[in-house]
Design a protein around this motif. Structure first.
Motif, short mmCIF file in Angstrom:
data_model
loop_
_atom_site.label_atom_id
_atom_site.label_comp_id
_atom_site.label_asym_id
_atom_site.label_seq_id
_atom_site.Cartn_x
_atom_site.Cartn_y
_atom_site.Cartn_z
N GLY A 1 0.81 -1.22 0.00
CA GLY A 1 0.00 0.00 0.00
C GLY A 1 0.84 1.26 0.00
N ALA A 2 0.27 2.33 0.54
CA ALA A 2 0.96 3.62 0.60
C ALA A 2 2.16 3.55 1.54
N GLY A 3 3.11 4.45 1.31
CA GLY A 3 4.35 4.44 2.07
C GLY A 3 4.14 4.63 3.56
N LYS A 4 3.30 5.58 3.96
CA LYS A 4 3.10 5.88 5.39
C LYS A 4 2.56 4.67 6.13
N GLU A 5 1.57 4.01 5.53
CA GLU A 5 0.98 2.83 6.17
C GLU A 5 2.00 1.70 6.27
N PHE A 6 2.83 1.54 5.22
CA PHE A 6 3.83 0.48 5.24
C PHE A 6 4.85 0.71 6.36
N PHE A 7 5.38 1.92 6.44
CA PHE A 7 6.40 2.19 7.47
C PHE A 7 5.81 2.09 8.88
N LYS A 8 4.52 2.40 9.01
CA LYS A 8 3.86 2.25 10.30
C LYS A 8 3.79 0.77 10.68
N SER A 9 3.58 -0.10 9.67
CA SER A 9 3.45 -1.54 9.94
C SER A 9 4.76 -2.18 10.37
N ILE A 10 5.89 -1.58 10.03
CA ILE A 10 7.20 -2.16 10.40
C ILE A 10 7.91 -1.33 11.47
N GLU A 11 7.17 -0.42 12.09
CA GLU A 11 7.74 0.48 13.10
C GLU A 11 8.44 -0.30 14.20
N SER A 12 7.84 -1.41 14.63
CA SER A 12 8.40 -2.17 15.76
C SER A 12 9.77 -2.77 15.44
N MET A 13 10.09 -2.97 14.18
CA MET A 13 11.38 -3.56 13.79
C MET A 13 12.54 -2.61 14.10
N LYS A 14 12.25 -1.31 14.23
CA LYS A 14 13.31 -0.35 14.55
C LYS A 14 13.93 -0.64 15.92
N GLU A 15 13.19 -1.32 16.78
CA GLU A 15 13.67 -1.60 18.13
C GLU A 15 14.63 -2.78 18.16
N TRP A 16 14.77 -3.50 17.06
CA TRP A 16 15.61 -4.69 17.04
C TRP A 16 17.08 -4.35 17.24
N ASN A 17 17.56 -3.35 16.47
CA ASN A 17 18.95 -2.90 16.60
C ASN A 17 19.15 -1.58 15.87
N LYS A 18 20.26 -0.94 16.16
CA LYS A 18 20.53 0.39 15.61
C LYS A 18 20.62 0.37 14.08
N GLU A 19 21.28 -0.65 13.51
CA GLU A 19 21.48 -0.69 12.06
C GLU A 19 20.16 -0.81 11.32
N LEU A 20 19.28 -1.66 11.84
CA LEU A 20 17.97 -1.83 11.22
C LEU A 20 17.17 -0.53 11.30
N LYS A 21 17.25 0.14 12.43
CA LYS A 21 16.54 1.41 12.64
C LYS A 21 17.02 2.46 11.63
N GLU A 22 18.35 2.55 11.44
CA GLU A 22 18.91 3.53 10.50
C GLU A 22 18.46 3.25 9.07
N GLY A 23 18.43 1.98 8.69
CA GLY A 23 18.02 1.63 7.34
C GLY A 23 16.58 1.99 7.05
#
Length: 441
Positions: free
Chosen positions: A228-250
């Motif tokens: 779908g749209a970009g905003k909805e997609f990034f919202k759906s993977i928001e929790s993955m940012k907490e896994w590690n710094k490198e993943l969050k930066e990407g």
């Protein structure tokens, strides 16, 4: 003893029709490059082997055409245009203004298995932005990909985006931290379209000793795609940012890229995130791109690339960041042929002019020269024969118009003009009238 004319497997000749289509393609994408401020450069087909062997994946190294020349030097044919660019930038950095935007068109060589749309010698068309770490450069590369395909008449395509930090971060989350192991995992994931899910799991089991369960978990996350749209997609993977710094930066860099692209007049559905895009070459460090045609997904990516922050480290201690992409010309030509986007012309001339008598040849050549000076490409048929033969010639080569001088009683500065598409014919018209009709059509 006569030599049998033949070509090596994976190499090919081009007949005029295909060569003209290729020139059209390269001219149209070059127009786009120039509009964005990219400038052309050229590098040799052959390099010192040590320049090439330290770059690229193990698979690429196996495909390298490497040999000793007559001087006993260890040399190799270039396998892409990016590694020679790194050497070029380092060698001439004092003569170049940074950031430097270049494009290059030339043949490269890989000893891979030949198949439809893939050859051992093929033409690459690269464009790169060197000397800036700004995501503005990444956004512009995506814009150039989009504009190039639109200029070629393409409309149904997807530019898949990913970030190497996302893939590195997913690997780290599952306990794979050694760089060589991470690179190996990404090379296997990059084969997903070729060997499918079972094949990827099998390779991860056998080559890297990763358990089936862990391999399935890794693939669950590296198979995430934006629908779908970009905003909805990034919202759906928001929790993955907490896994590690490198993943969050990407993830955050991809979000920032989307913010830059948002105001642009581009089809927002044409660029989407796909975590399985790994890009096999080892020098990518940031955002990566792959472009697929919706109607011909099996042909693979027709334009791919990414950011390579450490490419020049082989040649210099100075760190030069870059981002770029490569258009697979031969693969794209095969696709355009199948999609009927390539015309059937085997001539560069729009019109053919025929003389019915030797006495008129001087006038015919003079008339042809006047057309050329007015911007009309025209060819003179050299022989004095019955009209059936030159008209057949015009049909086969694809001339749009035929002009005949002296078909009936010769009149100074008059011709018979025939439109080969509509069949319309006008007799005894002047040069100016013929020129007007050719310019109108």
């Amino acid at each position: 003893m006569l030599v049998t004319p033949r070509t090596l497997s994976g190499f090919k000749d081009r007949l005029p029709q295909e060569s003209m289509a290729k020139n059209m393609l390269l001219n149209r994408v070059s127009e786009v490059f120039l509009k964005f401020g990219f400038v052309p450069i050229e590098t040799p087909h052959i390099e010192h082997a040590d320049i090439l062997v330290k770059q690229g994946s193990e698979e690429i190294q196996k495909e390298l055409y490497r040999f000793n020349d007559r001087g006993g030097r260890d040399v190799a044919l270039r396998f892409d245009l990016t590694v020679p660019l790194a050497r070029f930038i380092t060698q001439y950095q004092n003569e170049l203004e940074l950031p430097f935007k270049r494009y290059a068109i030339g043949n490269v060589f890989r000893g891979e298995r030949a198949q439809k749309g893939r050859y051992r010698e093929f033409t690459q068309c690269d464009f790169d932005f060197i000397g800036s770490e700004s995501l503005s450069c990444d956004a512009e590369i995506l814009q150039v990909i989009y504009a190039s395909l639109i200029n070629l008449g393409m409309s149904e395509f997807s530019i898949w985006l990913n970030h190497r930090k996302i893939l590195n971060g997913i690997c780290k989350h599952f306990g794979i931290t050694d760089k060589s192991s991470v690179d190996a995992v990404l090379r296997v994931i990059d084969k997903l379209d070729k060997i499918e899910l079972g094949g990827v799991i099998s390779e991860l089991n056998i080559e890297l000793g990763i358990s089936t369960q862990k391999a399935q978990e890794i693939l669950e996350y590296t198979s995430i795609k934006q629908n779908g749209a970009g905003k909805e997609f990034f919202k759906s993977i928001e929790s993955m940012k907490e896994w590690n710094k490198e993943l969050k930066e990407g993830i955050e860099e991809l979000e920032e890229l989307y913010e830059i692209l948002l105001p642009l007049q581009m089809d927002k559905d044409c660029y989407r995130v796909n975590f399985s895009i790994a890009r096999g070459l080892g020098y990518y460090t940031g955002i990566v791109y792959e472009t697929v045609l919706h109607r011909l997904p099996s042909i693979g990516s027709v334009c791919s690339g990414g950011r390579y922050d450490n490419l020049t480290r082989t040649f210099s201690k100075q760190r030069l960041s870059g981002v770029g992409a490569s258009i697979g010309v031969d693969r794209l030509l095969a696709a355009m042929k199948e999609l009927r986007l390539i015309g059937g012309k085997s001539t560069s001339a729009r019109a053919l002019i025929i003389s019915m008598d030797k006495a008129y040849l001087g006038y015919v050549h003079s008339l042809a020269e006047s057309f050329r000076r007015s911007g009309i490409a025209i060819e003179v048929y050299p022989d004095i024969v019955k009209l059936k033969k030159p008209f057949s010639y015009a049909n086969v080569l694809g001339h749009e118009f035929v002009l005949v001088v002296g078909e009936s009683e010769f009149k100074a500065k008059s011709v018979t003009l025939k439109n080969m598409t509509s069949g319309m014919q006008m007799e005894d018209i002047t040069f100016l009238k013929a020129l007007e009709l050719l310019k109108e059509d």
